[in-house]
Motif scaffolding. Structure first.
Motif, PDB file in Angstrom:
ATOM      1  N   LEU A   1       0.808  -1.217   0.000  1.00 53.40           N
ATOM      2  CA  LEU A   1       0.000   0.000   0.000  1.00 53.40           C
ATOM      3  C   LEU A   1       0.841   1.266   0.000  1.00 53.40           C
ATOM      4  CD1 LEU A   1      -2.922  -1.024   2.373  1.00 53.40           C
ATOM      5  CD2 LEU A   1      -2.956  -0.796  -0.123  1.00 53.40           C
ATOM      6  N   ALA A   2       2.104   1.147   0.426  1.00 48.27           N
ATOM      7  CA  ALA A   2       3.011   2.294   0.369  1.00 48.27           C
ATOM      8  C   ALA A   2       3.531   2.514  -1.052  1.00 48.27           C
ATOM      9  CB  ALA A   2       4.180   2.087   1.330  1.00 48.27           C
ATOM     10  N   GLY A   3       3.235   1.596  -1.955  1.00 44.12           N
ATOM     11  CA  GLY A   3       3.622   1.746  -3.351  1.00 44.12           C
ATOM     12  C   GLY A   3       4.804   0.909  -3.779  1.00 44.12           C
ATOM     13  N   ASP A   4       5.375   0.141  -2.857  1.00 46.25           N
ATOM     14  CA  ASP A   4       6.534  -0.703  -3.181  1.00 46.25           C
ATOM     15  C   ASP A   4       6.044  -1.972  -3.882  1.00 46.25           C
ATOM     16  OD1 ASP A   4       8.671  -2.508  -3.193  1.00 46.25           O
ATOM     17  OD2 ASP A   4       9.441  -1.797  -1.270  1.00 46.25           O
ATOM     18  N   ARG A   5       6.486  -2.167  -5.104  1.00 46.62           N
ATOM     19  CA  ARG A   5       6.082  -3.347  -5.862  1.00 46.62           C
ATOM     20  C   ARG A   5       7.242  -4.299  -6.119  1.00 46.62           C
ATOM     21  NH1 ARG A   5       2.205  -1.227  -4.370  1.00 46.62           N
ATOM     22  NH2 ARG A   5       0.311  -0.713  -5.505  1.00 46.62           N
ATOM     23  N   ILE A   6       8.455  -3.910  -5.720  1.00 45.49           N
ATOM     24  CA  ILE A   6       9.601  -4.740  -6.080  1.00 45.49           C
ATOM     25  C   ILE A   6      10.343  -5.324  -4.885  1.00 45.49           C
ATOM     26  CG2 ILE A   6       9.918  -3.643  -8.327  1.00 45.49           C
ATOM     27  CD1 ILE A   6      12.115  -1.942  -7.168  1.00 45.49           C
ATOM     28  N   SER A   7       9.882  -5.069  -3.666  1.00 38.99           N
ATOM     29  CA  SER A   7      10.547  -5.661  -2.503  1.00 38.99           C
ATOM     30  C   SER A   7      10.282  -7.168  -2.475  1.00 38.99           C
ATOM     31  CB  SER A   7      10.056  -5.020  -1.208  1.00 38.99           C
ATOM     32  OG  SER A   7       8.715  -5.386  -0.970  1.00 38.99           O
ATOM     33  N   THR A   8      11.094  -7.871  -1.737  1.00 43.31           N
ATOM     34  CA  THR A   8      10.977  -9.325  -1.653  1.00 43.31           C
ATOM     35  C   THR A   8       9.621  -9.752  -1.102  1.00 43.31           C
ATOM     36  OG1 THR A   8      13.350  -9.452  -1.301  1.00 43.31           O
ATOM     37  CG2 THR A   8      12.074 -11.401  -0.738  1.00 43.31           C
ATOM     38  N   ALA A   9       9.158  -9.083  -0.047  1.00 48.25           N
ATOM     39  CA  ALA A   9       7.891  -9.462   0.594  1.00 48.25           C
ATOM     40  C   ALA A   9       6.719  -9.334  -0.366  1.00 48.25           C
ATOM     41  CB  ALA A   9       7.655  -8.603   1.838  1.00 48.25           C
TER      42      ALA A   9
ATOM     43  N   LEU B   1       5.394  -8.597 -14.075  1.00 47.52           N
ATOM     44  CA  LEU B   1       5.154  -7.200 -13.704  1.00 47.52           C
ATOM     45  C   LEU B   1       6.306  -6.656 -12.864  1.00 47.52           C
ATOM     46  CD1 LEU B   1       1.336  -7.159 -12.851  1.00 47.52           C
ATOM     47  CD2 LEU B   1       2.480  -6.358 -14.919  1.00 47.52           C
ATOM     48  N   ILE B   2       6.859  -7.499 -11.992  1.00 50.48           N
ATOM     49  CA  ILE B   2       7.998  -7.086 -11.162  1.00 50.48           C
ATOM     50  C   ILE B   2       9.183  -6.746 -12.070  1.00 50.48           C
ATOM     51  CG2 ILE B   2       9.608  -7.817  -9.362  1.00 50.48           C
ATOM     52  CD1 ILE B   2       6.727  -7.441  -8.370  1.00 50.48           C
ATOM     53  N   VAL B   3       9.429  -7.584 -13.049  1.00 45.98           N
ATOM     54  CA  VAL B   3      10.528  -7.343 -13.997  1.00 45.98           C
ATOM     55  C   VAL B   3      10.297  -6.019 -14.725  1.00 45.98           C
ATOM     56  CG1 VAL B   3      11.659  -8.207 -16.080  1.00 45.98           C
ATOM     57  CG2 VAL B   3      10.993  -9.800 -14.265  1.00 45.98           C
ATOM     58  N   LYS B   4       9.073  -5.790 -15.163  1.00 44.85           N
ATOM     59  CA  LYS B   4       8.723  -4.560 -15.872  1.00 44.85           C
ATOM     60  C   LYS B   4       8.961  -3.339 -14.984  1.00 44.85           C
ATOM     61  CE  LYS B   4       4.462  -2.313 -17.374  1.00 44.85           C
ATOM     62  NZ  LYS B   4       3.036  -2.538 -17.599  1.00 44.85           N
ATOM     63  N   TRP B   5       8.511  -3.391 -13.723  1.00 42.27           N
ATOM     64  CA  TRP B   5       8.644  -2.239 -12.821  1.00 42.27           C
ATOM     65  C   TRP B   5      10.089  -2.007 -12.414  1.00 42.27           C
ATOM     66  CZ3 TRP B   5       3.906  -4.543 -10.092  1.00 42.27           C
ATOM     67  CH2 TRP B   5       2.733  -4.133 -10.744  1.00 42.27           C
ATOM     68  N   LYS B   6      10.872  -3.082 -12.277  1.00 38.18           N
ATOM     69  CA  LYS B   6      12.283  -2.919 -11.969  1.00 38.18           C
ATOM     70  C   LYS B   6      12.998  -2.216 -13.114  1.00 38.18           C
ATOM     71  CE  LYS B   6      13.150  -6.645  -8.685  1.00 38.18           C
ATOM     72  NZ  LYS B   6      13.815  -7.924  -8.448  1.00 38.18           N
ATOM     73  N   ALA B   7      12.655  -2.577 -14.340  1.00 41.22           N
ATOM     74  CA  ALA B   7      13.258  -1.944 -15.513  1.00 41.22           C
ATOM     75  C   ALA B   7      12.905  -0.461 -15.578  1.00 41.22           C
ATOM     76  CB  ALA B   7      12.818  -2.659 -16.785  1.00 41.22           C
ATOM     77  N   LEU B   8      11.669  -0.123 -15.232  1.00 36.32           N
ATOM     78  CA  LEU B   8      11.237   1.271 -15.257  1.00 36.32           C
ATOM     79  C   LEU B   8      11.930   2.087 -14.165  1.00 36.32           C
ATOM     80  CD1 LEU B   8       7.399   0.907 -15.915  1.00 36.32           C
ATOM     81  CD2 LEU B   8       9.139   1.726 -17.504  1.00 36.32           C
ATOM     82  N   ALA B   9      12.220   1.425 -13.022  1.00 33.98           N
ATOM     83  CA  ALA B   9      12.857   2.115 -11.900  1.00 33.98           C
ATOM     84  C   ALA B   9      14.335   2.362 -12.146  1.00 33.98           C
ATOM     85  CB  ALA B   9      12.673   1.311 -10.614  1.00 33.98           C
ATOM     86  N   ALA B  10      14.933   1.567 -13.033  1.00 33.25           N
ATOM     87  CA  ALA B  10      16.391   1.688 -13.289  1.00 33.25           C
ATOM     88  C   ALA B  10      16.721   2.852 -14.184  1.00 33.25           C
ATOM     89  CB  ALA B  10      16.901   0.408 -13.915  1.00 33.25           C
TER      90      ALA B  10
END
Length: 122
Positions: free
Chosen positions: A92-100, A113-122
C-alpha cells in the motif's frame, strides 16, 4: 454501518495500522492482470461480494478504477487472506519490487510485472 464517504481507510484515518503506508496505493500502477472482480475475489475468499467490497473500503485491497465497479488486487487479497499485514503495508506504500511483495506477485503468476517495474525504476 455508516455509508462510505469515498475515502480510503488510510486517507480517512480509520485504519491506524495502514496509516503509515501512505495513501493506499492499491492497483497503482494499474495493470488489468492484477485486478479481479468482487465476484472472483468472493469465490477465492469464500466470502460474499458485500464482504469483499467492505474489505476494499476498510483494508484498501481494491479500488474503483475510473469510477467503475470495484476491482480487487489479487495480490492484496492474498496478503489479507494470509494475514500478512507487513507485506500489505509495504504494498500500500507503493513498493512493488521488494521481496515481501514480489513473492505474492510471483505466486499469483504476475512475476513479469515485477521485472517490468524494476526496468522502469532503473
Amino acid at each position: 454501518m455508516q455509508p462510505h464517504t469515498g475515502l480510503s481507510a488510510v486517507a480517512s484515518g480509520r485504519s491506524p495500522c495502514l496509516a503509515e503506508a501512505g495513501n493506499g496505493r492499491c492497483l497503482i500502477p494499474f495493470d488489468r492482470r492484477e485486478g479481479i472482480t468482487t465476484a472472483e475475489a468472493a469465490a477465492r475468499a469464500n466470502r460474499t461480494e458485500r464482504t469483499i467490497r467492505m474489505w476494499c473500503r476498510d483494508h484498501d485491497i481494491g479500488r474503483r478504477v475510473a469510477g467503475g465497479p470495484w476491482m480487487v488486487s489479487r495480490v492484496a487479497l492474498a496478503m489479507h487472506l494470509n494475514d500478512d499485514a507487513a507485506a500489505l503495508r509495504i504494498y500500500l506504500a507503493g513498493d512493488r519490487i521488494s521481496t515481501a511483495v514480489g513473492a505474492y506477485f510471483a505466486a499469483e503468476g504476475l512475476g513479469d510485472l515485477i521485472v517490468k517495474w524494476k526496468a522502469l525504476a532503473a
